[in-house]
Design an enzyme around this catalytic site. Structure first.
Site, PDB file in Angstrom:
ATOM      1  N   LYS A 197     -27.888  19.455 -20.543  1.00 32.00           N
ATOM      2  CA  LYS A 197     -26.841  18.830 -21.035  1.00 32.00           C
ATOM      3  C   LYS A 197     -26.716  20.020 -21.809  1.00 32.00           C
ATOM      4  O   LYS A 197     -27.437  20.979 -22.900  1.00 32.00           O
ATOM      5  CB  LYS A 197     -26.717  17.781 -22.069  1.00 32.00           C
ATOM      6  N   ARG A 207     -15.991  12.554 -29.803  1.00 31.74           N
ATOM      7  CA  ARG A 207     -16.692  12.831 -30.842  1.00 31.74           C
ATOM      8  C   ARG A 207     -15.453  12.090 -31.205  1.00 31.74           C
ATOM      9  O   ARG A 207     -15.910  11.585 -33.259  1.00 31.74           O
ATOM     10  CB  ARG A 207     -16.475  14.497 -31.453  1.00 31.74           C
ATOM     11  N   ARG A 218     -24.172  21.292 -32.066  1.00 33.80           N
ATOM     12  CA  ARG A 218     -25.414  21.028 -30.830  1.00 33.80           C
ATOM     13  C   ARG A 218     -26.313  22.429 -31.001  1.00 33.80           C
ATOM     14  O   ARG A 218     -26.781  21.708 -29.827  1.00 33.80           O
ATOM     15  CB  ARG A 218     -25.150  19.706 -30.826  1.00 33.80           C
ATOM     16  N   GLU A 234     -35.514  22.454 -17.589  1.00 33.76           N
ATOM     17  CA  GLU A 234     -35.010  20.877 -18.245  1.00 33.76           C
ATOM     18  C   GLU A 234     -35.661  19.771 -17.290  1.00 33.76           C
ATOM     19  O   GLU A 234     -35.948  18.711 -17.767  1.00 33.76           O
ATOM     20  CB  GLU A 234     -33.611  20.466 -19.085  1.00 33.76           C
ATOM     21  N   LYS A 249     -24.606  17.503 -17.419  1.00 39.54           N
ATOM     22  CA  LYS A 249     -23.706  17.467 -17.909  1.00 39.54           C
ATOM     23  C   LYS A 249     -22.829  18.427 -19.051  1.00 39.54           C
ATOM     24  O   LYS A 249     -23.789  18.694 -19.543  1.00 39.54           O
ATOM     25  CB  LYS A 249     -24.078  16.281 -18.888  1.00 39.54           C
ATOM     26  N   SER A 275     -15.097  13.290 -21.431  1.00 39.80           N
ATOM     27  CA  SER A 275     -14.447  13.489 -21.844  1.00 39.80           C
ATOM     28  C   SER A 275     -13.548  13.937 -22.234  1.00 39.80           C
ATOM     29  O   SER A 275     -11.962  14.513 -21.684  1.00 39.80           O
ATOM     30  CB  SER A 275     -14.828  12.304 -23.534  1.00 39.80           C
ATOM     31  N   TYR A 314     -14.789   7.734 -16.974  1.00 41.04           N
ATOM     32  CA  TYR A 314     -13.216   7.359 -17.827  1.00 41.04           C
ATOM     33  C   TYR A 314     -12.652   6.662 -16.349  1.00 41.04           C
ATOM     34  O   TYR A 314     -12.035   5.261 -16.930  1.00 41.04           O
ATOM     35  CB  TYR A 314     -12.843   7.572 -18.564  1.00 41.04           C
TER      36      TYR A 314
HETATM   37  C1  PBG Z   1     -24.659  12.003 -27.296  1.00 42.29           C
HETATM   38  C2  PBG Z   1     -23.041  11.775 -26.509  1.00 42.29           C
HETATM   39  C3  PBG Z   1     -22.084  12.608 -26.180  1.00 42.29           C
HETATM   40  C4  PBG Z   1     -21.535  12.508 -25.146  1.00 42.29           C
HETATM   41  C5  PBG Z   1     -21.744  11.808 -24.706  1.00 42.29           C
HETATM   42  N1  PBG Z   1     -23.049  11.419 -25.399  1.00 42.29           N
HETATM   43  C6  PBG Z   1     -21.776  13.617 -27.102  1.00 42.29           C
HETATM   44  C7  PBG Z   1     -23.114  14.467 -27.744  1.00 42.29           C
HETATM   45  O1  PBG Z   1     -23.461  15.695 -27.088  1.00 42.29           O
HETATM   46  O2  PBG Z   1     -22.109  15.770 -28.731  1.00 42.29           O
HETATM   47  C8  PBG Z   1     -19.853  13.370 -24.792  1.00 42.29           C
HETATM   48  C9  PBG Z   1     -19.519  11.900 -23.901  1.00 42.29           C
HETATM   49  C10 PBG Z   1     -17.807  12.977 -23.461  1.00 42.29           C
HETATM   50  O3  PBG Z   1     -17.890  13.803 -24.121  1.00 42.29           O
HETATM   51  O4  PBG Z   1     -17.335  12.338 -22.676  1.00 42.29           O
HETATM   52  N2  PBG Z   1     -24.237  10.286 -27.833  1.00 42.29           N
END
Ligand code: PBG
Length: 328
Positions: A197, A207, A218, A234, A249, A275, A314
């Site tokens: 990730k 967010r 992060r 990982e 991801k 997203s 989505y």
């Molecule tokens: C963390 C999480 C995130 C997403 C899924 N799980 C946000 C992040 O890591 O900041 C992002 C998913 C997306 O952007 O569609 N709970």
């Protein structure tokens, strides 16, 4: 000419021929729909950064889950937006917390007809927006966070989840959650590890969707987009710790990573079309700059082609509808 020309075009001549020789096929069972339940809502409400995606009320979440069953989707991934937050994300482990309610209600609605997944992370529940609890100096405390994840896993199992998505990128999280699930008598609950990730700009619209309280970033726990080999590490660690499914991801900008992961593991591989990937296509399509339907199908097909057995997107419900109408 003296030699027979090789003619790959022969197999591209008609739609029927192209369909016959397609190497990648979209099927609703390979698609997982992420959904958001927002505490206190009486009716679903649109998310401006994700046109077409809503914050669900409890009733509309149930209805959407029932629709996911009728469309034959592979599953749903549940996220929740709580009304209150605190430093340790108490809502995540409260049996009456909004995510646990979402899981229980969807489970009640769909029985075993749909795989019910939930995000296992604290960021939606903390008042600072980080994925874990903080030390006095403001950094995320990895090992203290693991204790919270263990409790969250047990709570989600109690609520009836099939699969927990460990998305916080803490070291050791898969192993700790696995042990906590087993200790809670939930050996049957699977772990979908957000193994690779990246710290991506593409989470922006999400967010907003979860009303993130994050002010910093992060980068101290999510991966540097510059790295490829690190993802293999990982993934190896997560599988060693007991991951049942590994995920990459975001998806589109990391297809190279996805391919490499798919080539070396012997567990199912998922990818999250996040997203920002969704929002970019929607924004361009809204301006008439891109053919929306073709761009959506091409993007998801590419993710499958690169090695994902499962795609979180989505667009899952809409694409499943297109498939049933013979459009995809
Ligand atoms: C963390 C999480 C995130 C997403 C899924 N799980 C946000 C992040 O890591 O900041 C992002 C998913 C997306 O952007 O569609 N709970």
């Amino acid at each position: 000419m003296g030699f027979p020309i090789e003619r790959p075009r022969r197999l591209r001549r008609t739609p029927a021929l192209r369909r016959l020789v397609a190497e990648t096929r979209l099927h609703p069972s390979g698609l997982v729909l992420p959904m958001f339940l927002r505490e206190g809502l009486e009716a679903p409400s649109p998310i401006s950064s994700l046109p077409g995606v809503v914050h669900h009320s409890r009733a509309s979440l149930r209805a959407a889950a029932a629709e996911a069953v009728s469309l034959g989707l592979g599953g749903v991934m549940l996220f929740a937006v709580p009304a209150t937050r605190d430093a340790v994300g108490s809502g995540a482990t409260d049996p009456d917390g909004i995510l646990n309610i979402a899981v229980a209600e969807v489970r009640d609605e769909v029985g075993e007809d749909l795989v019910v997944m939930a995000d296992l992370c604290l960021d939606e529940f903390t008042d600072h927006g980080h994925c874990g609890v903080l030390r006095a100096d403001g950094d995320v405390d990895n090992d203290a966070t693991l204790e919270r994840y263990a409790d969250m896993g047990a709570a989600l199992a109690q609520a009836g989840v099939d699969v927990v998505g460990t998305s916080g990128m803490m070291d050791g999280q898969v192993g700790v959650v696995r042990m906590a699930l087993d200790a809670a008598g939930a050996e049957h609950v699977a772990v979908l590890a957000y193994a690779a990730k990246y710290a991506s700009a593409l989470y922006g619209p999400f967010r907003e969707a979860v009303d993130s309280q994050l002010t910093g970033n992060r980068h101290g726990y999510q991966q540097d987009p510059a790295n490829r080999r690190e993802s293999l590490r990982e993934v190896r660690l997560d599988i060693d710790e007991g991951a049942d499914i590994v995920m990459v991801k975001p998806a589109s900008l990391y297809l190279d990573v996805l391919r490499e992961v798919a080539d070396v593991v012997d567990v199912p591989v998922a990818a999250y079309q996040v997203s920002g990937e969704y929002a970019m296509v929607e924004a361009a399509a809204a301006r008439g700059w891109i053919d929306r339907e073709r761009a959506v199908l091409e993007s998801i097909t590419s993710i499958h082609r690169a090695g994902a057995d499962i795609v979180l997107t989505y667009w899952a419900a809409e694409v499943a509808r297109w498939i049933s109408e013979g459009k995809a």
